[in-house]
Scaffold this motif. Structure first.
Motif, PDB file in Angstrom:
ATOM      1  N   PHE A  81       0.883  -1.138   0.017  1.00  0.00           N
ATOM      2  CA  PHE A  81       0.016   0.035  -0.066  1.00  0.00           C
ATOM      3  C   PHE A  81       0.974   1.086   0.076  1.00  0.00           C
ATOM      4  O   PHE A  81       0.586   2.069  -0.806  1.00  0.00           O
ATOM      5  CB  PHE A  81      -0.915  -0.120   1.103  1.00  0.00           C
ATOM      6  N   ALA A  82       1.864   1.281   0.749  1.00  0.00           N
ATOM      7  CA  ALA A  82       2.787   2.204   0.852  1.00  0.00           C
ATOM      8  C   ALA A  82       3.557   2.516  -0.378  1.00  0.00           C
ATOM      9  O   ALA A  82       3.722   3.466  -0.989  1.00  0.00           O
ATOM     10  CB  ALA A  82       3.676   2.451   2.133  1.00  0.00           C
ATOM     11  N   ALA A  83       3.768   1.401  -1.151  1.00  0.00           N
ATOM     12  CA  ALA A  83       4.853   1.467  -2.155  1.00  0.00           C
ATOM     13  C   ALA A  83       3.932   2.196  -3.407  1.00  0.00           C
ATOM     14  O   ALA A  83       4.153   2.803  -4.309  1.00  0.00           O
ATOM     15  CB  ALA A  83       5.162   0.193  -2.657  1.00  0.00           C
ATOM     16  N   THR A  84       2.518   1.793  -3.274  1.00  0.00           N
ATOM     17  CA  THR A  84       1.776   2.292  -4.377  1.00  0.00           C
ATOM     18  C   THR A  84       1.506   3.923  -4.529  1.00  0.00           C
ATOM     19  O   THR A  84       1.399   4.475  -5.523  1.00  0.00           O
ATOM     20  CB  THR A  84       0.243   1.655  -4.183  1.00  0.00           C
ATOM     21  N   TRP A  85       1.681   4.364  -3.246  1.00  0.00           N
ATOM     22  CA  TRP A  85       1.677   5.962  -3.105  1.00  0.00           C
ATOM     23  C   TRP A  85       3.080   6.585  -3.250  1.00  0.00           C
ATOM     24  O   TRP A  85       3.030   7.835  -3.134  1.00  0.00           O
ATOM     25  CB  TRP A  85       0.743   6.178  -2.080  1.00  0.00           C
ATOM     26  N   SER A  86       4.076   5.758  -3.358  1.00  0.00           N
ATOM     27  CA  SER A  86       5.349   6.190  -3.387  1.00  0.00           C
ATOM     28  C   SER A  86       5.677   6.568  -4.883  1.00  0.00           C
ATOM     29  O   SER A  86       5.024   6.564  -5.748  1.00  0.00           O
ATOM     30  CB  SER A  86       6.279   5.341  -2.791  1.00  0.00           C
ATOM     31  N   PRO A  87       6.958   7.322  -5.015  1.00  0.00           N
ATOM     32  CA  PRO A  87       7.288   7.789  -6.475  1.00  0.00           C
ATOM     33  C   PRO A  87       7.004   6.924  -7.547  1.00  0.00           C
ATOM     34  O   PRO A  87       6.593   7.273  -8.580  1.00  0.00           O
ATOM     35  CB  PRO A  87       8.654   8.356  -6.282  1.00  0.00           C
ATOM     36  N   ARG A  88       7.267   5.626  -7.287  1.00  0.00           N
ATOM     37  CA  ARG A  88       7.588   4.861  -8.524  1.00  0.00           C
ATOM     38  C   ARG A  88       6.191   4.528  -9.022  1.00  0.00           C
ATOM     39  O   ARG A  88       6.154   4.469 -10.449  1.00  0.00           O
ATOM     40  CB  ARG A  88       8.000   3.639  -8.234  1.00  0.00           C
ATOM     41  N   PHE A  89       5.153   4.286  -8.137  1.00  0.00           N
ATOM     42  CA  PHE A  89       3.878   3.793  -8.761  1.00  0.00           C
ATOM     43  C   PHE A  89       2.916   5.071  -8.754  1.00  0.00           C
ATOM     44  O   PHE A  89       1.682   4.848  -9.315  1.00  0.00           O
ATOM     45  CB  PHE A  89       3.242   2.597  -8.000  1.00  0.00           C
ATOM     46  N   ASP A  90       2.875   6.045  -7.881  1.00  0.00           N
ATOM     47  CA  ASP A  90       2.235   7.040  -7.629  1.00  0.00           C
ATOM     48  C   ASP A  90       0.616   7.152  -7.870  1.00  0.00           C
ATOM     49  O   ASP A  90       0.366   7.530  -8.775  1.00  0.00           O
ATOM     50  CB  ASP A  90       2.869   8.264  -8.457  1.00  0.00           C
ATOM     51  N   ALA A  91      -0.185   6.700  -6.882  1.00  0.00           N
ATOM     52  CA  ALA A  91      -1.445   6.561  -7.156  1.00  0.00           C
ATOM     53  C   ALA A  91      -2.137   7.673  -7.046  1.00  0.00           C
ATOM     54  O   ALA A  91      -3.279   7.629  -7.061  1.00  0.00           O
ATOM     55  CB  ALA A  91      -2.087   5.294  -6.057  1.00  0.00           C
ATOM     56  N   GLU A  92      -1.406   8.647  -6.820  1.00  0.00           N
ATOM     57  CA  GLU A  92      -2.085  10.136  -6.480  1.00  0.00           C
ATOM     58  C   GLU A  92      -2.521  10.393  -7.792  1.00  0.00           C
ATOM     59  O   GLU A  92      -3.478  11.358  -7.899  1.00  0.00           O
ATOM     60  CB  GLU A  92      -1.141  10.956  -5.719  1.00  0.00           C
ATOM     61  N   ARG A  93      -1.953   9.906  -8.888  1.00  0.00           N
ATOM     62  CA  ARG A  93      -2.475  10.371 -10.181  1.00  0.00           C
ATOM     63  C   ARG A  93      -3.739  10.201 -10.358  1.00  0.00           C
ATOM     64  O   ARG A  93      -4.692  10.829 -11.196  1.00  0.00           O
ATOM     65  CB  ARG A  93      -1.740   9.403 -11.114  1.00  0.00           C
ATOM     66  N   TYR A  94      -4.403   9.245  -9.636  1.00  0.00           N
ATOM     67  CA  TYR A  94      -5.812   9.061  -9.687  1.00  0.00           C
ATOM     68  C   TYR A  94      -6.694   9.945  -8.776  1.00  0.00           C
ATOM     69  O   TYR A  94      -7.847   9.436  -8.677  1.00  0.00           O
ATOM     70  CB  TYR A  94      -6.288   7.604  -9.538  1.00  0.00           C
ATOM     71  N   GLY A  95      -6.045  10.871  -7.903  1.00  0.00           N
ATOM     72  CA  GLY A  95      -6.807  11.432  -7.247  1.00  0.00           C
ATOM     73  C   GLY A  95      -6.904  10.987  -5.915  1.00  0.00           C
ATOM     74  O   GLY A  95      -7.799  11.464  -5.053  1.00  0.00           O
ATOM     75  N   ALA A  96      -6.471   9.790  -5.619  1.00  0.00           N
ATOM     76  CA  ALA A  96      -6.325   9.284  -4.307  1.00  0.00           C
ATOM     77  C   ALA A  96      -5.371   9.637  -3.540  1.00  0.00           C
ATOM     78  O   ALA A  96      -4.085   9.684  -3.897  1.00  0.00           O
ATOM     79  CB  ALA A  96      -6.448   7.714  -4.222  1.00  0.00           C
ATOM     80  N   LEU A  97      -6.091  10.170  -2.159  1.00  0.00           N
ATOM     81  CA  LEU A  97      -4.913  10.682  -1.412  1.00  0.00           C
ATOM     82  C   LEU A  97      -4.998  10.292   0.185  1.00  0.00           C
ATOM     83  O   LEU A  97      -6.149  10.114   0.569  1.00  0.00           O
ATOM     84  CB  LEU A  97      -4.991  12.256  -1.156  1.00  0.00           C
ATOM     85  N   PRO A  98      -3.923   9.450   0.590  1.00  0.00           N
ATOM     86  CA  PRO A  98      -4.074   8.657   1.863  1.00  0.00           C
ATOM     87  C   PRO A  98      -4.311   9.720   3.160  1.00  0.00           C
ATOM     88  O   PRO A  98      -3.570  10.863   2.937  1.00  0.00           O
ATOM     89  CB  PRO A  98      -2.804   8.045   2.141  1.00  0.00           C
ATOM     90  N   TRP A  99      -5.081   9.745   3.836  1.00  0.00           N
ATOM     91  CA  TRP A  99      -5.784  10.659   4.841  1.00  0.00           C
ATOM     92  C   TRP A  99      -5.852   9.890   6.117  1.00  0.00           C
ATOM     93  O   TRP A  99      -6.182   8.609   6.282  1.00  0.00           O
ATOM     94  CB  TRP A  99      -7.045  11.223   4.454  1.00  0.00           C
ATOM     95  N   LEU A 100      -5.690  10.692   7.357  1.00  0.00           N
ATOM     96  CA  LEU A 100      -5.475  10.102   8.484  1.00  0.00           C
ATOM     97  C   LEU A 100      -6.748   9.937   9.201  1.00  0.00           C
ATOM     98  O   LEU A 100      -7.123   8.836  10.013  1.00  0.00           O
ATOM     99  CB  LEU A 100      -4.445  10.653   9.446  1.00  0.00           C
ATOM    100  N   SER A 101      -7.594  10.790   9.095  1.00  0.00           N
ATOM    101  CA  SER A 101      -8.923  10.929   9.805  1.00  0.00           C
ATOM    102  C   SER A 101     -10.020  10.134   9.112  1.00  0.00           C
ATOM    103  O   SER A 101     -10.162  10.652   7.875  1.00  0.00           O
ATOM    104  CB  SER A 101      -9.068  12.299  10.222  1.00  0.00           C
ATOM    105  N   PRO A 102     -10.815   9.110   9.668  1.00  0.00           N
ATOM    106  CA  PRO A 102     -11.858   8.517   8.865  1.00  0.00           C
ATOM    107  C   PRO A 102     -12.982   9.381   8.419  1.00  0.00           C
ATOM    108  O   PRO A 102     -13.658   9.271   7.327  1.00  0.00           O
ATOM    109  CB  PRO A 102     -12.177   7.455   9.677  1.00  0.00           C
ATOM    110  N   ARG A 103     -13.215  10.503   9.317  1.00  0.00           N
ATOM    111  CA  ARG A 103     -14.315  11.314   8.900  1.00  0.00           C
ATOM    112  C   ARG A 103     -14.181  12.104   7.659  1.00  0.00           C
ATOM    113  O   ARG A 103     -15.091  12.584   7.038  1.00  0.00           O
ATOM    114  CB  ARG A 103     -14.329  12.386   9.801  1.00  0.00           C
ATOM    115  N   GLN A 104     -12.975  12.122   6.898  1.00  0.00           N
ATOM    116  CA  GLN A 104     -12.757  13.012   5.719  1.00  0.00           C
ATOM    117  C   GLN A 104     -12.751  11.903   4.506  1.00  0.00           C
ATOM    118  O   GLN A 104     -12.311  12.401   3.599  1.00  0.00           O
ATOM    119  CB  GLN A 104     -11.751  13.798   5.807  1.00  0.00           C
ATOM    120  N   THR A 105     -12.692  10.782   4.683  1.00  0.00           N
ATOM    121  CA  THR A 105     -12.194   9.727   3.706  1.00  0.00           C
ATOM    122  C   THR A 105     -13.496   9.083   3.235  1.00  0.00           C
ATOM    123  O   THR A 105     -14.591   9.100   3.553  1.00  0.00           O
ATOM    124  CB  THR A 105     -11.316   8.616   4.259  1.00  0.00           C
ATOM    125  N   ASN A 106     -13.323   8.490   1.974  1.00  0.00           N
ATOM    126  CA  ASN A 106     -14.477   7.443   1.586  1.00  0.00           C
ATOM    127  C   ASN A 106     -14.051   6.339   1.009  1.00  0.00           C
ATOM    128  O   ASN A 106     -14.661   5.874   0.330  1.00  0.00           O
ATOM    129  CB  ASN A 106     -15.278   8.096   0.354  1.00  0.00           C
TER     130      ASN A 106
END
Ligand code: SF4
Lengths: 345, 167, 207
Positions: free
Chosen positions: C67-92
């Motif tokens: 999961f961490a590798a997916t958001w790190s530079p090589r695979f960069d899932a933030e391209r799809y607009g997904a941003l890991p967030w800490l507080s569950p109230r603001q996630t979906n």
């Protein structure tokens, strides 16, 4: 026919309304904040050798990302837990949003008197006083959430307020001293050519810049909302549209303070010099655009810090504020007094 | 050798209490009757063994016993830190009870809770004997005892087996 | 399970003697009807939700590394607009990363209940499908018995590309079937109701 159009235009551009609601008030603020948030994510990604938001609109380089986020937030379920103080929980972010826009009423964007929403004699003091109101509502939001992380976050915010507010006020007074006036228009008019206060008085400028970062919890002072310690700080319990408003309010506050910084230190509309006879376009819109562009650049620099700096601890930040930045602001003020005494400006 | 020094110190402390000795690599275990385990622990503590590294248990259904072993060592005395000393207690399998040593070595507290939930050994005098890793209904089944049955791997015998499907 | 009742417990009308802020439920329903029913904003909502899937940080097991590798530079899932967030109230979105033990099952359900709808779940790894190498352990639950899962990813662990693919699949699902707009319109998800766990996972909670 022409008369009707003129009337409508004069209604739209009636300064008290236009300044507050359209530009540099709410609408311009939202547009710039959306751009800045996108810029922030994109810069952070570029610094980390990533691409950043992209697939949402490949042709625009992901510029619609924040629109998508906004839509998602506005349509998500707004959860209001049973344990919160409902009225304060809902009203605090709204009040924060409104109050952070209000200082724009006291900020002139053109030297022509018909574009001023209020008389500008003491506008610096009015604007400063209005910017100090919104932390109250942030603390109230945290307190109303009735959650330990929120309460810790708002306590941290209160600590930060005591640390930065004095710095911000003193460093802006350093601008008023050489001009012998609290009038923001006179302050801007004094900064002709390269005689900007940012260059004449870099100490005060730096202190004000850091105070803005501190007040809006930008990196490296993102302490009230530091994710790894207090989940989302005062906003932990907020979801959906209310969280969007919360986030937006913090950034709008930063934007308004950046506009104030632009006016006081970076020469405001200064490459332009509207003459008394100028019309709507040359006398109002063009200087406004110059001010907004300058403020956007200031905010972009602040966003860049997010990508390159770590976070201070609370005690380190407060220590820095009282031991280093406050003396720096005082030195800037002394420098301003010397300029005023010698009559340099 | 370093273990010899550790062993002789422990033997001296436990003289007359232990009933048997087992030795491994860097490790020596003394067998102690359940009634005298507190006495043995106090003797070891005063000899300089100041903490418990682990508490573990072995279920031996054929002999009808559960053996609980405390591994103790020392931080304060560098000479004793070179080896590990065990105290092994054999308890009857149908009613395993022994006095808790967490009064003497505080670091044994959580590990005794773990042995309690996995093997059902009751530590008398433990300050807070609740399950620690498992949920309570599961802890009552004592999953690390040998008679706890888990699903076995199966050999494919042809045909289609119906699996439980995710919805 | 006490958390199952939390939907009713969320937004009741304000009690007597307090400052009234109106009936929030009724106001929300009316706004929903107006925006989605009359103005046909469903497509827009689906688009916004699909490109703004923020996963909550909820690492249960070794798949978290991927999961961490997916958001790190090589695979960069933030391209799809997904941003890991800490507080569950603001996630979906919740990505269940591998094994879920019984106590963690309770935590998983709690986090799920804290997220505002429309919300989605991705189960990652063989462990989350059917136990994986712990298939006969006494202490695991299948995540799909605890939360409704939208996309399953096989593998032990799955490659980061597989997780990125799952996010893209989820986006396709949301946009083609209009899951998000339907969910908002109806107030709850019809095709995938939240399951009720077979066991009382949260009894330790009450202590
Ligand atoms: S699927 Fe494999 S990698 Fe993932 S949690 Fe299970 S054992 Fe770990």
């Amino acid at each position: 026919m022409a008369g009707v159009v003129d009337t409508i235009i004069s209604w739209i551009f009636w300064p008290p309304l236009f300044q507050l609601v359209i530009a540099p008030g709410l609408v311009a603020a939202l547009a710039i904040v959306i751009f800045i948030l996108w810029f922030e994510r994109k810069t952070a990604a570029r610094v980390q050798m990533r691409v950043g938001p992209y697939n949402v609109s490949p042709r625009l380089g992901g510029a619609l990302q924040l629109i998508a986020d906004l839509i998602r937030y506005s349509f998500q379920e707004p959860i209001i837990p049973k344990t919160v103080d409902t009225a304060a929980f809902i009203l605090a972010p709204l009040a924060m949003l409104v109050i952070s826009v209000v200082p724009t009423a006291a900020i002139p964007v053109s030297p022509l008197p018909w574009t001023w929403p209020i008389p500008m004699e003491h506008s610096l003091l009015v604007a400063l006083a209005l910017t100090t109101l919104s932390p109250v509502f942030l603390v109230a939001a945290g307190w109303a959430s009735n959650n330990k992380f929120s309460v810790i976050g708002s306590t941290r915010e209160a600590f930060m307020v005591t640390a930065y507010e004095l710095v911000f006020i003193i460093s802006l007074l350093a601008v008023a001293a050489p001009v012998h006036s609290y009038n923001l228009v006179e302050i801007v008019e004094a900064q002709a050519g390269w005689r900007m206060f940012a260059i004449l008085n870099p100490l005060a400028f730096l202190a004000a810049f850091i105070a803005i970062l501190m007040s809006t919890s930008g990196f490296p002072f993102e302490i009230p909302e530091s994710e790894h310690e207090v989940v989302a700080g005062p906003f932990t319990e907020y979801s959906g549209l209310l969280y969007g408003i919360d986030m937006g309010a913090a950034y709008i506050k930063r934007y308004v303070m950046s506009v104030l910084l632009t006016i006081a230190f970076l020469g405001g509309w200064k490459p332009l010099d509207p003459q008394p006879g100028a019309g709507l376009l040359a006398g109002y819109i063009a200087p406004l655009v110059v001010v907004l562009v300058k403020a956007t650049i200031v905010m972009a620099v602040m966003s860049f810090f997010r990508a390159v700096y770590g976070r201070y601890r609370l005690d380190q930040a407060v220590d820095l504020a009282w031991r280093v930045i406050l003396p720096m602001a005082l030195a800037g003020y002394a420098l301003g007094l010397i300029y005023g005494y010698l009559g340099v400006i | 050798m370093s273990l010899d020094a550790v062993r002789s110190r422990a033997e001296e402390a436990l003289r007359g209490v232990y009933t048997g000795v087992e030795e491994g690599k860097g490790f020596v275990a003394f067998r102690v009757p359940a009634e005298r385990v507190v006495e043995a622990a106090e003797a070891l503590k005063s000899a300089g063994f100041d903490h418990v590294k682990s508490v573990t248990a072995v279920d031996r259904p054929k002999e009808g016993v559960i053996e609980v072993t405390y591994h103790v060592s020392s931080y304060s005395d560098p000479e004793l830190a070179r080896g590990i000393v065990g105290i092994t207690v054999s308890l009857p399998r149908d009613n395993p009870r022994m006095p808790s040593l967490s009064r003497i070595w505080v670091s044994a507290e959580f590990q005794e809770r773990e042995v309690f939930e996995f093997f059902g050994v009751v530590f008398e005098g433990h300050p807070d004997l609740r399950p620690i890793l498992l949920i309570p209904p599961l802890a009552e089944k004592h999953p690390l005892r040998k008679d706890f049955i888990v699903k076995e791997e199966q050999v494919y015998k042809g045909g289609i087996t119906k699996l439980e499907q995710p919805p | 399970m006490s958390t199952l009742r939390s939907r009713e417990a969320r937004a009741g009308p304000p009690e007597e003697g307090r400052l009234y802020v109106g009936n929030l439920d009724a106001a929300a329903r009316r706004a929903r009807e107006l925006l989605l029913g009359k103005m046909k904003l469903g497509k827009l909502v689906d688009w916004g939700t699909a490109f703004s899937l923020w996963p909550v940080h909820f690492t249960t097991s070794c798949c978290g590394c991927e999961f961490a590798a997916t958001w790190s530079p090589r695979f960069d899932a933030e391209r799809y607009g997904a941003l890991p967030w800490l507080s569950p109230r603001q996630t979906n979105l919740i990505v269940i990363e591998g094994t879920v033990t019984k106590k963690m099952g309770c935590a998983l359900r709690l986090v799920w209940e804290q997220m505002p709808h429309p919300k989605f779940a991705i189960a990652m790894g063989a462990c989350a499908l059917d136990g994986g190498i712990f298939y006969n352990s006494y202490n695991i639950v299948r995540p799909w018995e605890v939360v409704p899962v939208d996309v399953f990813i096989p593998g032990c662990p799955p490659r980061p590309e597989a997780l990125a693919r799952a996010i893209v699949e989820l986006q396709r699902l949301i946009r083609e079937k209009g899951v998000a707009s339907k969910w908002i319109e109806e107030g709850e998800r019809e095709d995938k109701p939240a399951p009720i766990p077979k066991e009382d996972l949260c009894s330790w909670w009450r202590g």
